[in-house]
Enzyme design. Structure first.
Site, PDB file in Angstrom:
ATOM      1  N   GLY A   1       0.451  -5.118   1.225  1.00 34.59           N
ATOM      2  CA  GLY A   1      -0.503  -5.345   0.077  1.00 34.59           C
ATOM      3  C   GLY A   1      -0.124  -5.869  -1.235  1.00 34.59           C
TER       4      GLY A   1
ATOM      5  CD  GLU B   1       1.070  -5.125   5.924  1.00 32.68           C
ATOM      6  OE1 GLU B   1       0.369  -5.189   4.867  1.00 32.68           O
ATOM      7  OE2 GLU B   1       1.565  -6.046   6.383  1.00 32.68           O
TER       8      GLU B   1
ATOM      9  CB  ALA C   1      -0.843  -0.043   1.359  1.00 30.59           C
TER      10      ALA C   1
ATOM     11  CD  GLU D   1      -2.940  -7.695   2.917  1.00 28.72           C
ATOM     12  OE1 GLU D   1      -3.569  -7.782   4.023  1.00 28.72           O
ATOM     13  OE2 GLU D   1      -2.540  -6.405   2.765  1.00 28.72           O
TER      14      GLU D   1
END
Length: 708
Positions: A104, A127, A63, A107
């Site tokens: 991310g 994270e 992200a 993910e």
């Protein structure tokens, strides 16, 4: 301008290529481009499978956390929803993981049906290091693929794991051993193979997690308790894995989102994200072109084979850079080389190095007793006793010995780098490199830019610091630079609070409970009461001239031969690593209080915390106002990386922003008025701090204004 996600078709395979350098950050533009490309592939009857690949050296860095503050993070398509769409694709999707897949990015790969990777690829969910948890399904999909135990370790450590290990665990389906330039074609071939096999679309919703039981989670929490003390996010990450064990995927995703939002609203997350950006900003020097040509650093000279010099030498040997280690006496040199070898052998016994690596690194460190052996080094780092006359003699000799263009660096922790540079005919080549002890362990490197230090010298040392895995922060020239100048009022108050009646144990407990690695009396004992005393003697007018009771307790301990851990007595009595109260301290403090007409009293925990931390913040503001630090965030990076300041507080300046600068100013003014002459002497509020507080501004806003 090209799209952040490119779309192409190879026969019956659609290829979506992430194309948003440098790290394919999953900002709103890339998310939208992925969604549009996916919709195109899904609606094309000719397409039977989809490959998601990368045009860069890594797959996806995750992200774009800059969107957290800017607001784009919540713009559609949001990542969790997008990944759910991909997971529910009617056509199989293959993630082609060519390099790092983090946060991310991992993910994204987990939401695909199949994953192929290069052997050197790594995947992780870091994270937790910015105070949050994977919020796009990572805590729910990963344990369904690799099991709860390994997933718990990954989400709480944040450490990336090699694709080869994830292949064994079940998160990677295939590793491609061929040439990297053939990787995308290999992924396409893999997709065609899956179609030929009539391989199903897979969703993690169809997978269950074997619950390892309450005992596993209890033991795991216990195992990481010391490392994660004070942090908020590790526990929430564990709770997410527990949810994956107990709930269907859809409900687990809802729980993940709930806990993600809980993390995001904490001061811990704000602090950890502040440090994340602060460390990246620290290497940007106002007015200096980041593309400044650098000087080569192929070999290094170090003067002094003591604890500091030996530790510095290890940093370079660890990355394959040859070192010449200079001493004036044979026995000192042999002793220093012996300590270095012993340090390496301890690492070997712990399995961190092989015996061959120990020999290889020792082979890179050559001892010498002759300055002439430094004639061809690219940089020489002086690490001798903290005495100006000695250092000037060393630099005068280096000026005569070292080749033109060699960088001459001093490891001084407090002394005037410009005065040292003036002992040479080439002050433009001189810079301060303040390593922190133990130098082979501590991450911080405070780079002191002299008045005449050349820009290429500055930028070379910044790059060099990164190459030896240090966190460089640039400071200007003043007594103590940023770190030790700020430490002075911090340590001063510890000694003064003991004089006024607080016990070392109380001070330590208040600061430790607040989050520091150790309290001030323990830190002073560890660093050496003698070291602090001798440092102060070179600047008596600065300290004692203003206050005859200045550090009176520490000075009396020094006079009585109590230097801290090294002598077995200081603020505490030591037997090995065990410590107990030193009853002499209270007696010393009582006698000195009477001598200096200081009234002893009971002191509250709140006063101890404020009087230790708020003068540090105040001094930081003054350092900033004088231009010694370029940014308030640089001060925070120094204290989190060099002085045991808790990252989840974000450093002293971020902590001040969190509680409000007006709170700090009001407290300082209270102590200024309530502590008599001592308060008037030491609690004057920095003009910058007072101005920012009166304007309702923060140090973060000040940094932004200065940068604009």
């Amino acid at each position: 301008m090209s799209s952040p996600a490119l779309y192409s078709q190879e026969d019956n395979i659609a290829v979506i290529t992430l194309n948003s350098p440098p790290v394919n950050g999953l900002g709103q533009a890339l998310r939208s481009a992925i969604k549009a490309a996916f919709e195109t592939a899904k609606s094309n009857a000719e397409v039977e499978a989809i490959v998601i690949a990368s045009s860069g050296k890594l797959f996806c860095g995750g992200a774009d956390i800059a969107e957290f503050a800017a607001g784009g993070f919540h713009s559609e398509p949001m990542l969790p929803g997008l990944l759910t769409e991909l997971e529910n694709s009617p056509k199989p999707i293959v993630a082609a993981v060519n390099g790092m897949a983090l946060g991310g990015g991992f993910e994204l790969a987990l939401a695909c049906d199949y994953r192929i990777a290069l052997p050197g690829a790594k995947c992780g969910l870091p994270e937790v290091n910015i105070g949050i948890l994977p919020g796009a399904g990572g805590t729910q999909r990963l344990p369904r693929l690799i099991g709860a135990e390994m997933a718990t370790q990954m989400v709480t450590s944040g450490a990336p794991v090699a694709a080869t290990k994830l292949l064994e665990a079940g998160a990677i389906d295939r590793v491609f051993d061929g040439a990297s330039e053939d990787f995308v074609n290999a992924a396409i071939d893999y997709a065609k193979e899956l179609i030929a096999q009539n391989a199903p679309c897979k969703t993690c919703a169809d997978l269950n997690v074997e619950n390892p039981g309450a005992e596993f989670f209890a033991e795991f929490r216990k195992s990481i308790a010391r490392k994660t003390r004070g942090f908020f996010a590790p526990e929430k990450n564990i709770q997410c894995i527990e949810a994956a064990c107990e709930l269907p995927l859809a409900e687990g995703l809802e729980k993940e989102t709930e806990l993600f939002q809980e993390c995001m609203q904490t001061p811990h997350a704000r602090a950890q994200q502040h440090i994340f950006f602060a460390e990246r900003a620290a290497t940007k020097i106002p007015g200096v072109d980041p593309k400044t040509p650098l000087r080569p650093i192929k070999n290094v000279g170090i003067i002094g084979a003591g604890t500091m010099g030996g530790g510095i030498a290890m940093n370079f040997a660890n990355v394959g850079i040859p070192v010449t280690l200079l001493e004036v006496k044979e026995d000192a040199l042999e002793r220093g080389l012996g300590v270095i070898r012993n340090n390496y052998e301890i690492s070997a016994r712990k399995g961190r190095l092989t015996e061959a690596q120990v020999d290889e690194r020792m082979g890179l460190i050559q001892g010498s007793l002759d300055y002439a052996d430094l004639a061809d080094v690219d940089i020489v780092i002086e690490a001798v006793f903290e005495n100006m006359d000695i250092k000037k003699q060393v630099f005068s000799q280096l000026d005569k010995t070292c080749k033109p263009g060699a960088i001459l660096a001093t490891n001084t922790s407090t002394l005037d780098v410009d005065e040292i540079a003036a002992a040479t005919s080439r002050p433009n080549d001189v810079i301060g490199l303040h390593f922190f002890s133990p130098a082979n362990v501590m991450r911080l490197l405070e780079i002191v830019r002299g008045a005449k230090t050349a820009n290429d010298v500055l930028m070379t040392t910044i790059k060099m610091a990164q190459s030896i895995r240090k966190m460089p922060v640039v400071a200007g020239v003043c007594w103590g630079f940023i770190g030790n100048r700020g430490l002075e009022p911090y340590g001063r108050e510890a000694s003064r609070l003991v004089l006024e009646g607080a016990s070392p144990e109380q001070i330590d407990k208040v600061l430790y409970d607040w989050g520091l690695a150790m309290g001030l009396p323990s830190m002073i004992d560890l660093a050496g009461i003698d070291v602090g005393y001798l440092t102060r003697q070179g600047n008596r007018d600065m300290f004692y001239g203003r206050d005859p009771s200045y550090t009176a307790v520490c000075d009396k301990l020094y006079e009585q031969g109590h230097y801290g851990q090294k002598t077995g007595t200081g603020f505490y009595i030591y037997e090995g690593r065990n410590k107990q109260s030193n009853p002499e301290v209270a007696s010393i403090a009582q006698a000195l209080a009477a001598e200096h007409k200081v009234s002893q009293r009971e002191i509250s925990d709140q006063e101890i915390l404020e009087r230790c931390l708020f003068p540090l913040i105040n001094e930081g503001a003054q350092i900033l106002d004088e231009g010694i630090a370029y940014r308030a965030s640089d001060i925070d990076v120094i204290y989190c990386n060099g002085y045991g300041f808790p990252v989840y507080r974000g450093g002293p300046m971020q902590y001040a922003d969190e509680i409000g600068l007006d709170t700090v100013v009001q407290a300082l003014e209270t102590y200024q008025n309530s502590l008599g002459e001592y308060g008037k002497t030491w609690f004057q509020v920095s003009p910058l701090l007072k101005r920012l507080a009166s304007e309702g501004k923060s140090f973060k806003q000040y940094d932004a204004e200065q940068a604009s």
